[in-house]
Design a protein around this motif. Structure first.
Motif, short mmCIF file in Angstrom:
data_model
loop_
_atom_site.label_atom_id
_atom_site.label_comp_id
_atom_site.label_asym_id
_atom_site.label_seq_id
_atom_site.Cartn_x
_atom_site.Cartn_y
_atom_site.Cartn_z
N LEU A 4 28.04 39.04 53.62
CA LEU A 4 29.38 39.53 53.34
C LEU A 4 30.38 38.40 53.26
N ALA A 5 30.23 37.42 54.14
CA ALA A 5 31.19 36.32 54.20
C ALA A 5 31.17 35.53 52.90
N ALA A 6 30.00 35.49 52.28
CA ALA A 6 29.90 34.78 51.01
C ALA A 6 30.90 35.33 50.00
N THR A 7 31.15 36.63 50.14
CA THR A 7 32.07 37.25 49.20
C THR A 7 33.51 36.82 49.47
N GLY A 8 33.79 36.49 50.71
CA GLY A 8 35.14 36.09 51.06
C GLY A 8 35.58 34.87 50.29
N TRP A 10 35.74 38.57 57.47
CA TRP A 10 34.39 38.29 57.00
C TRP A 10 34.28 38.39 55.48
N ILE A 11 35.04 39.30 54.93
CA ILE A 11 34.94 39.52 53.49
C ILE A 11 36.34 39.52 52.89
N SER A 12 36.39 39.50 51.58
CA SER A 12 37.66 39.66 50.90
C SER A 12 37.92 41.16 50.76
N THR A 40 46.95 44.87 51.73
CA THR A 40 45.84 44.45 52.59
C THR A 40 45.41 43.03 52.22
N ASP A 41 45.35 42.75 50.91
CA ASP A 41 44.98 41.42 50.46
C ASP A 41 45.99 40.36 50.92
N SER A 80 42.64 43.32 34.18
CA SER A 80 42.26 42.67 35.43
C SER A 80 43.22 41.58 35.88
N GLN A 81 43.39 40.57 35.06
CA GLN A 81 44.34 39.56 35.49
C GLN A 81 44.85 38.68 34.36
N ALA A 109 45.30 39.64 54.45
CA ALA A 109 44.07 38.89 54.65
C ALA A 109 44.18 37.47 54.10
N ASN A 114 44.65 36.68 50.97
CA ASN A 114 43.98 36.62 49.67
C ASN A 114 44.95 36.64 48.50
N GLY A 160 34.47 34.12 47.29
CA GLY A 160 34.54 34.40 45.87
C GLY A 160 35.88 34.97 45.45
N GLY A 161 36.59 35.61 46.38
CA GLY A 161 37.78 36.35 46.02
C GLY A 161 38.92 35.51 45.50
N HIS A 199 37.51 47.21 39.23
CA HIS A 199 37.96 47.71 37.94
C HIS A 199 36.79 48.29 37.15
#
Lengths: 308, 545
Positions: free
Chosen positions: B18-22, A161-163, B259-260, B225-226, B263, B265, B24-25, A258
């Motif tokens: 919550l899914a909206a955030t998926g 559902w989420i990242s 974990t990412d 960050s990246q 998933a 990600n 964005g990642g 972060h």
């Protein structure tokens, strides 16, 4: 009221000086920060001496280093982190993220916590009350990292559902779950606090009077009952703001946010005194201001509590 | 990936938010390579500890980036660890002390500047100079004039190394202050990378966005960050990137990175967390790699403490070594991501490079009876107890130190013969070592800088060497190392180094524990993923589907 505010502001000065000095000494007691910079290899003595000089570590911690540092802080210079970045630059990226996270957490506390508290407080002993009490007990007793990892695994990996991690931008919608995790324990406290407070005040004279006057139930609850019952809750939430910002280390690590917790964690691991002291100094200020606001809010909520 | 399909219908009111955030990642990983040779992959990264300069980067995370944006005179073959000429046309010497280096034509930096002899000489002078605070300055210590540019104390009396001379655009000479046959092999280390003039003219801008001459260029860099790296289409070298670019994402916790990856990600994790080693095979199957890296873990001793420097102490050290059940510990604690050590180097060197399996002999075999006997003969443990010091903040040091102690305690039949001595932070640990405050054995890890047996011996055991933390000193060893360095014939040099290693063994100057592997996992989008001998992914060869 005005004199009270001034007195409170003056009281903040020794607290501020004391706490920053304490942190400063504690960080420096841990030993020479340069020693860890060169990895498993000893820094060559000349470079080590040069670096120490650059970061001002070759002077006695107290009073020289502390005074120079505080002097710089008042001009807005928090020094340089080991990776060459200005600490103010680190703060500029970390604080907005953590503030957003804290806002999400506080909103959860206020909305869910108080709502549940009112509902259970009005229905003491009923199944709803028992159910919520049990749930809050579970939430309080399970450590944050367990809740966090569990939700991350379920919502992020199993159900998708989420990242599972938050992007560097850390927008509000990404922070919903981390905010809930961060808020969880406080939320449970807020619920219980509100419940007790409501349940107690429900039997008080002024509520009985209000009901006897024939006021509508909604008005009795919001204007009379809630307003008085919220005083301890507001105290708690106010002081919690500082605690949430500083205590986000665990949550931020789990969700790779972060923010302040991340910078503090890195700073402590690398024994980067400039970062740690800088961030803690700001956190101390946040605590102090939050406490001040709580005290001022008292007066608004309950006109009887008016300080000289 | 499992749940993504049924997430749509299962999503309630909260889940929608919550899914909206998926979405964005993973913004950057799905973006195509825009015709520049394949897609972009995302990879886990740690925040570099120091500013990103070649001579200032001494840890893996910063080194990873330098390896992508820089090419030096020599490059280590990602498979065999052999040093092969890259920008260097030839590196010639007759006496192992004076070297003539000729460069290939046509190399440029990504900002258009040409790579010339000056690019190297200027970079090395910068790296060696004391006033620039470069943490890898000691790499230039072999070059003549280093003591003037970087004195041990006081101010430097020269700004440039007298041993470096530019002959013409494509030739320069290096004079060393001692014979060192392995010198050309060391030149693949990042500290020896060339630097463009832009580095010197606008240093701050360069640090914000480093410019190099490698297969990748830095597209954007958000510190902490990246970092987005793109394939450099103008790269003329033989190892052009097989993908469109790499996005390095900073993770504080390798568990989150893992974990990412699970998933979907993240594409590549180059550090599998210890807690996941048990499931990694079932999670990833053959997308999990576990290959040897040039890292060895040892237990060092404080030879400045007379208890450990007495005549009998050598027997005690050997006895302790024999009391450690390496096989069992590497299997149970490390799930076979480490291999019991049988010498003081690393298997990645290969036998031609100096690795000699079994050099340690019986002293590294688990033999409780002999161990007990030796420790008794040597006068027993100093003070009746050994304390193994380690830093408790990172890694799984606590676990293996306890296991090592258990092993020793079992052998000696004494539950208190060995205990761990945790030290809070790495900095404090290094601090106490530096101040010679160790009273017993302490954890020592060594990651090679360049694939040369010399790098596993000289910095660690030569008298007063930079990483000789235990202050071990042995004339015979020093002599053999000097002799090996002076040797012009590499195989001969290697065998002399191995003789020196024999001295280390006979005195048990440090107890070898195990060789460390690099481990990584990757998503289904990737293929051709491998780790080089420094346990860094070979990014340029990764293919993205």
């Amino acid at each position: 009221m005005g004199r009270y505010v001034v007195r409170r502001l003056l009281q903040m000065i020794p607290v501020f000086i004391g706490s920053t000095l304490l942190i400063f000494l504690m960080v420096n007691v841990m030993g020479d920060p340069i020693a860890g910079l060169c990895g498993e290899r000893q820094c060559d003595p000349a470079t080590a001496a040069q670096l120490k000089h650059q970061f001002g570590l070759d002077q006695p911690v107290f009073p020289q280093q502390y005074l120079t540092y505080m002097g710089n802080v008042f001009t807005g210079d928090f020094g340089t982190a080991f990776n060459g970045q200005k600490v103010t630059e680190l703060m500029g990226t970390a604080f907005p993220v953590t503030i957003r996270l804290t806002i999400v957490a506080i909103i959860f506390e206020i909305v869910i916590g108080i709502a549940l508290g009112v509902v259970t407080g009005l229905r003491r002993g009923r199944p709803v009350d028992t159910g919520v009490l049990l749930t809050t007990l579970v939430v309080i007793s399970v450590p944050t990292f367990v809740t966090g990892l569990l939700l991350q695994l379920l919502l992020g990996v199993e159900w998708g559902w989420i990242s599972p991690s938050v992007s560097p931008e850390a927008t509000f919608d990404e922070l919903i779950l981390p905010g809930l995790v961060l808020a969880s324990v406080s939320l449970a406290y807020v619920t219980r606090l509100t419940r007790t407070s409501i349940a107690e005040n429900r039997r008080s004279d002024y509520v009985r009077t209000a009901i006897a006057k024939g006021l509508p139930r909604r008005r009795v609850i919001t204007r009379h009952l809630l307003r008085n019952s919220l005083i301890p809750v507001v105290t708690f939430i106010g002081t919690d703001i500082g605690a949430l910002m500083g205590g986000a280390i665990v949550t931020e690590r789990i969700f790779n946010i972060h923010g302040v917790g991340y910078q503090l964690y890195q700073g402590i691991l690398r024994q980067n005194s400039q970062t740690v002291v800088g961030f803690v100094t700001v956190l101390v200020l946040v605590f102090l201001v939050a406490n001040l606001l709580v005290d001022l809010l008292y007066a608004v909520l309950d006109p009887r509590i008016r300080y000289a | 990936m499992r749940g993504i399909t049924h997430a749509r219908w299962a999503a309630g009111a909260v889940a929608v938010a919550l899914a909206a955030t998926g979405c964005g990642g993973g913004s950057s990983d799905s973006g195509g390579g825009s015709g520049s040779g394949g897609g972009v992959l995302s990879s886990s990264w740690g925040d570099p500890q120091n500013p990103l300069e070649p001579a200032n980067t001494n840890e893996v995370q910063g080194g990873k980036v330098l390896d992508m944006i820089f090419r030096g005179l020599v490059r280590y073959n990602p498979k065999t660890a052999k040093a092969e000429n890259m920008i260097a046309q030839s590196i010639d010497t007759k006496d192992s002390q004076n070297f003539t280096i000729k460069l290939k034509d046509g190399w440029t930096f990504s900002n258009g500047e040409k790579v010339t002899a000056r690019s190297f000489v200027d970079a090395w002078n910068y790296g060696a100079s004391l006033k620039n605070n470069q943490k890898n300055a000691y790499f230039f210590g072999y070059i003549d004039g280093y003591d003037k540019v970087h004195p041990e104390s006081g101010k430097q009396s020269a700004d440039t190394l007298s041993g470096l001379k530019v002959v013409d655009d494509h030739t320069f000479t290096v004079k060393l202050n001692q014979k060192f046959s392995g010198f050309p092999v060391t030149l693949g280390y990042a500290a020896f990378a060339p630097l463009p003039q832009a580095f010197f003219t606008d240093h701050a801008a360069w640090l914000n966005k480093p410019v190099g001459d490698g297969p990748y260029t830095i597209e954007s860099y958000t510190k902490g960050s990246q970092m987005q790296l793109k394939k450099w289409t103008g790269y003329k070298g033989p190892d052009a990137a097989q993908n469109g670019g790499v996005t390095l994402k900073v993770y504080t916790d390798n568990n989150t990175a893992y974990t990412d990856l699970m998933a979907g990600n993240l594409d590549l994790v180059d550090d599998i967390p210890a807690s996941q080693l048990k499931n990694v095979k079932s999670d990833l199957g053959d997308r999990y790699i576990n290959t040897p890296a040039g890292i060895i873990q040892t237990l060092a001793f404080p030879f400045y403490d007379k208890d450990w420097n007495s005549s009998g102490a050598q027997k005690v050290r050997t006895g302790l070594s024999m009391a450690i059940n390496r096989k069992q510990i590497t299997e149970t604690i490390f799930n076979n991501t480490r291999t019991p050590a049988t010498d003081w180097t690393s298997p990645v060197l290969g036998s031609a490079g100096g690795y000699k399996s079994g050099l340690c002999g019986k002293a590294c075999d688990y033999d409780p009876a002999e161990a007990k006997k030796l420790i008794k003969e040597g006068g027993g443990l100093p003070g009746g107890q050994v304390k193994i010091s380690y830093n408790a903040d990172t890694g799984s040091h606590r676990d293996w130190v306890n296991a090592v102690c258990n092993s020793i305690n079992n052998v000696l039949g004494n539950g208190k013969a060995c205990v761990g001595n945790p030290i809070g932070t790495f900095a404090d640990f290094r601090n106490q070592i530096g101040q010679h405050k160790m009273t017993g054995p302490f954890r020592a890890g060594w990651q090679m800088d360049y694939p040369l047996i010399q790098d596993f011996l000289q910095p660690l055991y030569y008298t007063d060497a930079s990483s000789n933390d235990g202050k071990w000193s042995n004339k015979q060893f020093d002599q053999l190392v000097d002799q090996a360095n002076a040797e012009t014939d590499l195989p001969k040099a290697v065998s002399t180094f191995q003789q020196a290693e024999g001295v280390v063994r006979d005195n048990m100057a440090a107890i070898p524990l195990w060789y460390q592997n690099g481990s990584a996992g990757y998503s289904q989008r990737l293929s051709n993923v491998a780790l080089n001998p420094f346990s860094v992914p070979v990014y340029d060869e990764i293919k993205v589907s």
